[in-house]
Design a protein around this motif. Structure first.
Motif, short mmCIF file in Angstrom:
data_model
loop_
_atom_site.label_atom_id
_atom_site.label_comp_id
_atom_site.label_asym_id
_atom_site.label_seq_id
_atom_site.Cartn_x
_atom_site.Cartn_y
_atom_site.Cartn_z
N SER A 22 0.82 -1.21 0.00
CA SER A 22 0.00 0.00 0.00
C SER A 22 0.86 1.26 0.00
CB SER A 22 -0.93 -0.01 1.21
OG SER A 22 -1.65 1.19 1.31
N GLY A 23 1.86 1.30 0.87
CA GLY A 23 2.74 2.46 0.94
C GLY A 23 3.51 2.68 -0.34
N THR A 24 4.00 1.59 -0.94
CA THR A 24 4.77 1.70 -2.18
C THR A 24 3.89 2.12 -3.34
OG1 THR A 24 6.13 -0.11 -1.32
CG2 THR A 24 6.49 0.54 -3.59
N CYS A 25 2.66 1.62 -3.38
CA CYS A 25 1.71 2.06 -4.41
C CYS A 25 1.44 3.55 -4.27
CB CYS A 25 0.41 1.28 -4.29
SG CYS A 25 0.52 -0.45 -4.83
N GLY A 26 1.37 4.03 -3.02
CA GLY A 26 1.20 5.46 -2.80
C GLY A 26 2.36 6.26 -3.37
N GLN A 27 3.57 5.78 -3.13
CA GLN A 27 4.75 6.45 -3.68
C GLN A 27 4.69 6.51 -5.20
OE1 GLN A 27 8.56 4.90 -2.34
NE2 GLN A 27 9.63 5.81 -4.08
N TYR A 28 4.26 5.40 -5.82
CA TYR A 28 4.13 5.35 -7.28
C TYR A 28 3.14 6.40 -7.77
CZ TYR A 28 2.67 3.62 -11.87
OH TYR A 28 2.36 3.53 -13.20
N LEU A 29 1.99 6.51 -7.11
CA LEU A 29 0.98 7.48 -7.53
C LEU A 29 1.46 8.92 -7.36
CD1 LEU A 29 -2.29 5.87 -6.08
CD2 LEU A 29 -1.52 5.91 -8.46
N PHE A 30 2.21 9.18 -6.30
CA PHE A 30 2.71 10.54 -6.06
C PHE A 30 3.80 10.91 -7.06
CE2 PHE A 30 1.75 9.49 -1.36
CZ PHE A 30 0.40 9.76 -1.57
N GLU A 31 4.74 10.00 -7.29
CA GLU A 31 5.90 10.29 -8.11
C GLU A 31 5.61 10.24 -9.61
OE1 GLU A 31 9.52 8.71 -5.18
OE2 GLU A 31 9.00 7.61 -7.00
N GLN A 32 4.84 9.26 -10.03
CA GLN A 32 4.69 9.02 -11.46
C GLN A 32 3.34 9.41 -12.03
OE1 GLN A 32 6.29 5.29 -12.85
NE2 GLN A 32 7.64 5.06 -11.09
N LYS A 33 2.34 9.60 -11.16
CA LYS A 33 1.01 9.96 -11.66
C LYS A 33 0.53 11.30 -11.11
CE LYS A 33 0.75 6.22 -14.04
NZ LYS A 33 0.81 6.29 -15.53
N ILE A 263 11.83 -3.26 0.31
CA ILE A 263 12.19 -4.13 -0.82
C ILE A 263 11.44 -3.70 -2.08
CG2 ILE A 263 12.03 -6.48 -1.73
CD1 ILE A 263 12.53 -7.49 1.12
N LEU A 264 10.14 -3.42 -1.93
CA LEU A 264 9.35 -2.99 -3.08
C LEU A 264 9.83 -1.65 -3.63
CD1 LEU A 264 5.75 -4.01 -1.97
CD2 LEU A 264 6.94 -4.81 -4.01
N ALA A 265 10.11 -0.71 -2.73
CA ALA A 265 10.55 0.62 -3.17
C ALA A 265 11.89 0.54 -3.89
CB ALA A 265 10.65 1.55 -1.97
N VAL A 266 12.77 -0.31 -3.39
CA VAL A 266 14.11 -0.44 -3.99
C VAL A 266 14.05 -1.14 -5.34
CG1 VAL A 266 16.36 -1.54 -3.73
CG2 VAL A 266 15.34 -0.33 -1.78
N TYR A 267 13.34 -2.25 -5.40
CA TYR A 267 13.38 -3.07 -6.62
C TYR A 267 12.29 -2.74 -7.63
CZ TYR A 267 16.88 -5.86 -4.27
OH TYR A 267 18.03 -6.28 -3.64
N TRP A 268 11.19 -2.12 -7.19
CA TRP A 268 10.13 -1.75 -8.13
C TRP A 268 10.29 -0.30 -8.58
CZ3 TRP A 268 4.53 -0.28 -6.46
CH2 TRP A 268 3.79 0.05 -7.61
N LEU A 269 10.49 0.62 -7.63
CA LEU A 269 10.56 2.04 -7.95
C LEU A 269 11.98 2.58 -8.01
CD1 LEU A 269 7.55 3.30 -5.78
CD2 LEU A 269 7.56 2.61 -8.18
N ALA A 270 12.96 1.68 -7.83
CA ALA A 270 14.38 2.06 -7.91
C ALA A 270 14.74 3.15 -6.91
CB ALA A 270 14.74 2.50 -9.33
#
Length: 305
Positions: A22-33, A263-270
């Motif tokens: 959930s937290g990593t998906c939030g980061q994705y939405l903030f940074e990329q969307k 782990i998700l933030a490092v390997y999915w969102l670099a």
């Protein structure tokens, strides 16, 4: 019996992983969307609150409106909604926006230290040896995480640090404030109404129909993951895990959340995360295990992050 315990363990770990997702998906939405933090908080709280209440009413077969018939209970619930639920949700996701999911989640896990210090002051006694060690580890871990080992510079912005530590304080309030209500009502009733009321209150800051950002299938998938996977399913799994293996073991296993988020933030969102960051994170996470073995243990049940 052993199979049942394994089931409880697996459910607790899955809940922690889903919270990390959930937290990593939030980061994705903030940074990329370019999705607004305020809009996401409003929608997540409103929808999640309704889903949890529906789960309580239709699946658990529990009455959900009784709490509003008692003035004192209703007042405490509204206080919990604002200074507990809303505060912890907003500061956590705002910290993610201004840093990353890994750093924000780990900083939030210093919340148990704040609880230990508060209880020591309330009981007017010095912290135990384990509690003192936990405090030292938390401070050390936080310094390593926010400075990368160089105390002369901050690796994250002052705002991100403030929000991350505010999230830890909010987590402490979120854990301690509703204790009387949780002893009287089904936890899902407190969490469901807490979310829904917090979402209603935050509508005055950002209405759910004031939509911004870039929308496509990936935006929708990540939003659904935050609301359904990271809230409804994670909450349900954790609740059942508590019933099977107890709150203490479940809360310990929930410490897999910052690991999953990292782990998700490092390997999915670099997201950059150095060896020093890993050491600092482990220092903070280890405090949960130390405090759980204290004689004056506070059962730090996580219920829907």
């Amino acid at each position: 019996m052993r199979t049942t315990k394994y089931k409880g363990t697996i459910l607790a770990i899955l809940a922690a992983i889903f919270w990390g997702v959930s937290g990593t998906c939030g980061q994705y939405l903030f940074e990329q969307k370019d999705i607004s933090v305020e809009w996401l908080i409003t929608v997540r709280l409103l929808v999640s609150g309704l889903l949890v209440l529906a789960f309580t009413f239709f699946i658990q077969k529990k009455a959900i409106f009784g709490i509003w018939k008692n003035g004192k209970d209703a007042g405490e619930l509204l206080v919990f909604s604002i200074i507990g639920m809303l505060a912890v949700q907003y500061t956590y996701f705002a910290a993610i926006k201004h840093s990353n999911a890994a750093t924000a989640t780990v900083l939030q896990y210093s919340g148990p230290i704040i609880i230990a210090i508060y209880l020591a002051i309330k009981k007017r006694k010095l912290p135990t040896g384990k509690e003192t060690l936990a405090i030292v580890l938390a401070v050390t871990g936080t310094l390593l995480l926010v400075t990368h080992g160089n105390i002369n510079t901050l690796a994250i912005s002052p705002l991100a640090l403030f929000l991350g530590l505010s999230s830890a304080v909010a987590l402490a309030i979120y854990t301690l404030q509703p204790s009387r209500l949780l002893a009287k009502y089904e936890p899902s009733i407190i969490i469901g109404w807490g979310m829904f009321c917090a979402g209603l209150a935050f509508c005055f800051i950002r209405s759910p129909w004031d939509i911004s950002g870039s929308w496509d299938n990936y935006t929708l998938i990540n939003l659904i993951a935050i609301i359904v996977l990271g809230t409804l399913i994670a909450f349900t799994f954790y609740l059942y895990a508590v019933r099977i293996i107890g709150g203490q073991k479940a809360s310990l296993l929930a410490s897999a959340e910052p690991l999953a988020a990292t782990i998700l933030a490092v390997y999915w969102l670099a997201t950059p995360f150095s060896l020093v960051d890993w050491i600092g994170s482990l220092c903070i996470i280890s405090t949960v295990f130390l405090l759980s073995r204290s004689k004056d243990e506070v059962e730090m049940d996580r219920t829907c992050f």
